[in-house]
Motif scaffolding. Sequence first.
Motif, PDB file in Angstrom:
ATOM      1  N   GLU A   3       0.835  -1.216   0.000  1.00  0.00           N
ATOM      2  CA  GLU A   3       0.000   0.000   0.000  1.00  0.00           C
ATOM      3  C   GLU A   3       0.863   1.257   0.000  1.00  0.00           C
ATOM      4  O   GLU A   3       0.581   2.210  -0.727  1.00  0.00           O
ATOM      5  N   SER A   6       2.332   1.659  -3.361  1.00  0.00           N
ATOM      6  CA  SER A   6       1.286   1.976  -4.343  1.00  0.00           C
ATOM      7  C   SER A   6       1.008   3.470  -4.395  1.00  0.00           C
ATOM      8  O   SER A   6       0.583   3.990  -5.430  1.00  0.00           O
ATOM      9  N   GLN A   7       1.235   4.140  -3.277  1.00  0.00           N
ATOM     10  CA  GLN A   7       0.950   5.571  -3.188  1.00  0.00           C
ATOM     11  C   GLN A   7       2.158   6.443  -3.528  1.00  0.00           C
ATOM     12  O   GLN A   7       2.039   7.667  -3.573  1.00  0.00           O
ATOM     13  N   ALA A  12       5.719   1.357  -9.146  1.00  0.00           N
ATOM     14  CA  ALA A  12       4.600   0.488  -9.532  1.00  0.00           C
ATOM     15  C   ALA A  12       4.833  -0.888  -8.910  1.00  0.00           C
ATOM     16  O   ALA A  12       5.430  -1.763  -9.537  1.00  0.00           O
TER      17      ALA A  12
END
Length: 184
Positions: A3, A6-7, A12
């Motif tokens: 997570e 991902s931010q 990626a």
Amino acid sequence: IFETLSQAKGVAPLWVYHLEASHLASIKVLVLPQLFDLSALTPTTIKTVRQWVESGGRLILTHDAVGLRWHPRMFPEVGQGSKLFPEVGQGSKPDSRGVQTQVALSGFAKGAKFDHEYRDHAQLTLASSSKVLLTEQKTGKPVVAASRVGKGLVILNGLIPGYDEESNPETNSAKLLVALVNYR
């Protein structure tokens, strides 16, 4: 960890389900957190990960995966975890979470001081060729270090990023993880 990454801009993340050459071939950076079930870290698997790093991969090992307690010492030529600080059973003390950067990292100036979020971290014993990236404020002992292995890079990160149920990209540990993913 997924997570948080991902931010992050320019990152990626992908899930890696098997530590096999065919699964590692498409990734540039592998974050390997401490595992509860070490059955996946067979001698064959460790050899595959080593070959991937030597061919140019970047590996980040976190907390116990740095070779502490029951985890194998995957890259002893870089270093390994020597002990938890504070030691198990001592509880976290107000000054036991303070760390300091020894080099400039993305988002952190050299000498930046901050507290990490988890109750403990792994102290490292390093080979002379390893570069210390982060130390404890209180003792000056290494907590994060990096070293070239072949064409690749191994980063031992004694912190435990992503342990919280909710991902918060603004925590110091999350920002450090992103900086380490981008470290060359």
